[in-house]
Design a protein around this motif. Structure first.
Motif, PDB file in Angstrom:
ATOM      1  N   LEU A  22     -32.144  34.436  25.946  1.00 57.93           N
ATOM      2  CA  LEU A  22     -30.700  34.158  25.959  1.00 57.93           C
ATOM      3  C   LEU A  22     -29.973  34.866  27.095  1.00 57.93           C
ATOM      4  CD1 LEU A  22     -29.879  34.296  22.128  1.00 57.93           C
ATOM      5  CD2 LEU A  22     -30.145  32.272  23.590  1.00 57.93           C
ATOM      6  N   LEU A  23     -30.446  36.070  27.469  1.00 53.09           N
ATOM      7  CA  LEU A  23     -29.765  36.822  28.527  1.00 53.09           C
ATOM      8  C   LEU A  23     -29.743  36.060  29.851  1.00 53.09           C
ATOM      9  CD1 LEU A  23     -30.880  40.534  27.870  1.00 53.09           C
ATOM     10  CD2 LEU A  23     -28.603  39.542  27.571  1.00 53.09           C
ATOM     11  N   PRO A  24     -30.866  35.499  30.320  1.00 53.28           N
ATOM     12  CA  PRO A  24     -30.809  34.722  31.576  1.00 53.28           C
ATOM     13  C   PRO A  24     -29.870  33.518  31.478  1.00 53.28           C
ATOM     14  CG  PRO A  24     -33.073  35.265  31.012  1.00 53.28           C
ATOM     15  CD  PRO A  24     -32.239  35.615  29.832  1.00 53.28           C
ATOM     16  N   TRP A  40     -35.023  40.810  38.469  1.00 54.99           N
ATOM     17  CA  TRP A  40     -33.648  41.188  38.078  1.00 54.99           C
ATOM     18  C   TRP A  40     -32.896  41.885  39.217  1.00 54.99           C
ATOM     19  CZ3 TRP A  40     -30.682  39.891  34.021  1.00 54.99           C
ATOM     20  CH2 TRP A  40     -31.317  39.173  32.997  1.00 54.99           C
ATOM     21  N   ILE A  41     -33.634  42.522  40.134  1.00 55.14           N
ATOM     22  CA  ILE A  41     -32.961  43.051  41.332  1.00 55.14           C
ATOM     23  C   ILE A  41     -32.409  41.891  42.161  1.00 55.14           C
ATOM     24  CG2 ILE A  41     -33.370  44.228  43.534  1.00 55.14           C
ATOM     25  CD1 ILE A  41     -35.299  46.080  42.071  1.00 55.14           C
ATOM     26  N   ILE A  47     -27.104  42.486  32.637  1.00 55.02           N
ATOM     27  CA  ILE A  47     -28.202  43.204  33.300  1.00 55.02           C
ATOM     28  C   ILE A  47     -28.508  44.518  32.580  1.00 55.02           C
ATOM     29  CG2 ILE A  47     -28.908  44.336  35.450  1.00 55.02           C
ATOM     30  CD1 ILE A  47     -27.280  42.224  36.959  1.00 55.02           C
ATOM     31  N   THR A  48     -27.435  45.189  32.109  1.00 54.37           N
ATOM     32  CA  THR A  48     -27.635  46.436  31.364  1.00 54.37           C
ATOM     33  C   THR A  48     -28.376  46.171  30.049  1.00 54.37           C
ATOM     34  OG1 THR A  48     -25.622  47.386  32.329  1.00 54.37           O
ATOM     35  CG2 THR A  48     -26.482  48.418  30.322  1.00 54.37           C
ATOM     36  N   THR A  89     -29.635  49.812  41.789  1.00 55.46           N
ATOM     37  CA  THR A  89     -29.238  48.710  42.686  1.00 55.46           C
ATOM     38  C   THR A  89     -27.947  48.056  42.197  1.00 55.46           C
ATOM     39  OG1 THR A  89     -31.576  48.282  43.164  1.00 55.46           O
ATOM     40  CG2 THR A  89     -30.013  46.546  43.717  1.00 55.46           C
ATOM     41  N   LEU A  90     -27.813  47.878  40.891  1.00 58.34           N
ATOM     42  CA  LEU A  90     -26.606  47.290  40.312  1.00 58.34           C
ATOM     43  C   LEU A  90     -25.387  48.162  40.609  1.00 58.34           C
ATOM     44  CD1 LEU A  90     -25.224  45.149  38.548  1.00 58.34           C
ATOM     45  CD2 LEU A  90     -25.868  46.506  36.534  1.00 58.34           C
TER      46      LEU A  90
END
Length: 576
Positions: A28-30, A94-95, A117-118, A145-146
């Motif tokens: 679900l996150l993506p 994810w980066i 992302i967290t 990076t975020l």
């Protein structure tokens, strides 16, 4: 060398958990991330990232069983590199997502992307917390990076928003550390429990085996004791019915033979119990091996001649360092065993030097032992080819005593044999030097006459008291027998009678033999030499008696052994 990554397989299996909620969140996150950025980011870039991420998620989801099998069977040294590559690929994915965040996004979109992302970092870190390397590969690069990416954006409150990933990273690392310690301790505890269960299972199997062996042992003892007792009953009963004196002598001879057989069995059982209780004192000496070998040859040559067997013993001038008394017992048992199972040919005693050892071998041309029986022949009552328990072929305890004596003396014992090809039993003795041999004068105790000796007997069995008194009377001893120490102390006639030696049973009424000896010595105000005679065979009791420091004899005690020990004790007492 200490392993830096213990329990690798177990820890990797924890990372392959098939928790459906975690997989659902990672799916679900993506979708949520793409929905947030859709319309503000190039569609092609979102599609590339979505396919990349979905491939990794579904590879983990549908490849679960394959991954578990892989971890369980794949060589351990390759597991961490393969897993690290997969984790690094997921982190890189994810980066890439972080770099999809740009100035074109609204503050709401940026905030939503940070949260998504967290959340990914949080879920991944919890799954991978058992491996610090893995959660570091995910959480640290992605969150740093975020934070940097958000800080470089030209949007409102970008400095404040950039602090959120850093704060989250600190919290995630702290949670991961605690989870790592908890899970690792859990694995250690599980391993300890598994080891304990395995050990308990082994102990249970050993207990079952020991119980089975004990049952077989007691059955054999029961059988072998009943045989001579039954024979004695028949012979004694026949004495009442037969008046012929010649037949009386024959029956008495048979009765004594049965009694001797019963006595031999009890003595052998006594030897085994003393060996199991570590009550055999080992006193190494430097001596010529041929001294005891020649002695045994003279003892056995007539027995071998009666069976038309030859006993071969070449001249042996070897010096060894071990206990000569216990070695003599070993040789006696081995020669008796060879005599019982050799029906034609010869028995040969030989030696050979090997390094610092003298290999003493006793070889026979007997029936031999099949390879499958080699270990069994050293067990109690086990006899090859004697299922009917014919007592004329021995008791089946000789080799059991030999093995225990060799263990006690730290001597290597080996058996070479094949069915119908004879047997060779070899003992490795420490070789010594003739310069270390000490010549001793004969220590005969014959000059310590026990006639007119005052002997005090304490035994609660009236039959034992009466029979022992009768025996000592034949040796012209002055004997008094009682069931307890109190009887002696309360009898006024003993006040002017001083015993020279005390023969005491260990199990008495309301006291032990050791306690009785203390009371008697106090009453007569003299350290009277004392011998404890017991029928106990348990290791616990024998150790308890040994702790008293008194000489110990186990019933049945032959008259010759009793007399020799009385002479020996009086000799020592006089010398002291």
């Amino acid at each position: 060398m200490k392993r830096s990554n213990p329990y690798i397989r177990e820890r990797l299996l924890l990372t392959t958990s098939d928790d459906s909620i975690q997989f659902l969140a990672l799916i679900l996150l993506p979708i949520q991330f793409i929905w947030l950025l859709y319309g503000s980011v190039e569609t092609s870039k979102l599609i590339i990232w979505g396919v990349w991420n979905s491939s990794l998620v579904f590879a983990g989801l549908f490849g679960y069983k394959f991954n578990v099998k892989l971890i369980k069977t794949y060589p351990e040294k390759y597991l961490l590199p393969v897993a690290s590559f997969f984790i690094a690929t997921s982190s890189t994915c994810w980066i890439y997502a972080v770099f999809l965040i740009s100035d074109a996004l609204t503050i709401i979109q940026v905030t939503g992307a940070i949260i998504v992302i967290t959340m990914f970092a949080a879920i991944s870190t919890l799954i991978l917390s058992i491996f610090p390397l893995f959660y570091s590969l995910v959480s640290i690069p992605v969150m740093l990076t975020l934070s940097w990416r958000v800080y470089t954006l030209d949007i409102l409150h970008h400095e404040t928003l950039a602090l959120f990933p850093l704060a989250s990273l600190v919290i995630l690392l702290s949670i991961s550390r605690s989870t790592y310690i908890t899970q690792l301790n859990g694995i250690k505890l599980r391993k300890q429990l598994e080891a304990a269960l395995d050990e308990s299972e082994v102990n249970r199997e050993d207990a079952v085996q020991a119980n089975s062996e004990k049952t077989q042992f007691l059955a054999a003892v029961n059988h072998d004791m009943r045989q001579p007792v039954q024979a004695i009953n028949y012979f004694v009963s026949s004495l009442d019915e037969i008046e012929d004196r010649k037949k009386h002598k024959i029956l008495i001879a048979h009765t004594l033979e049965s009694i001797n057989g019963l006595s031999d069995l009890l003595v052998a059982l006594s030897d085994i119990s003393r060996l199991d209780a570590n009550q055999i004192t080992i006193i190494p000496e430097h001596f010529y091996l041929d001294e005891i070998l020649e002695k045994q040859r003279h003892s056995y040559q007539n027995k071998f001649a009666d069976k038309n067997l030859s006993l071969r013993l070449p001249k042996i001038k070897t010096v060894v360092n071990t206990d000569p008394i216990q070695l003599e017992r070993i040789i006696q048992n081995l020669l008796s065993n060879a005599l019982n199972y050799t029906h034609k040919g010869s028995v040969t005693i030989s030696t050979k030097q090997h390094d610092s050892k003298t290999l003493l071998s006793i070889s026979d041309t007997g029936i031999g032992i099949d390879a499958s029986e080699h270990e069994n022949v050293f067990n109690e009552f086990y006899q090859v080819g004697n299922k009917e328990r014919d007592r004329r072929r021995g008791l089946g305890l000789g080799l059991a005593i030999v093995r225990r004596l060799c263990d006690a003396m730290d001597l290597e014992l080996t058996l070479e044999s094949a069915l119908n090809s004879g047997s060779t039993i070899t003992i490795a003795l420490p070789t010594s030097n003739s310069n270390l041999v000490i010549t001793r004068e004969s220590e005969s105790t014959d000059h310590w006459d026990i006639a007119n000796l005052n002997v005090l007997i304490i035994d609660d069995e009236i039959d034992v008291r009466e029979s022992l008194t009768t025996l000592l009377d034949t040796w012209d001893c002055n004997t008094r027998a009682y069931s307890t120490s109190s009887e002696i102390i309360n009898e006024s006639s003993t006040a002017h009678w001083q015993p020279d030696i005390l023969l005491c049973d260990y199990r008495l009424i309301n006291e032990t033999g050791a306690e009785a000896i203390i009371k008697i010595r106090k009453y007569f105000n003299s350290k009277i030499p004392a011998i404890i005679i017991t029928g106990d065979t348990s290791s616990l009791k024998l150790n308890e008696i040994a702790d008293t420091g008194h000489p110990l004899l186990q019933k049945p005690v032959s008259p010759a052994v009793l007399r020799a020990n009385i002479q020996k004790l009086l000799s020592k007492d006089n010398l002291d």
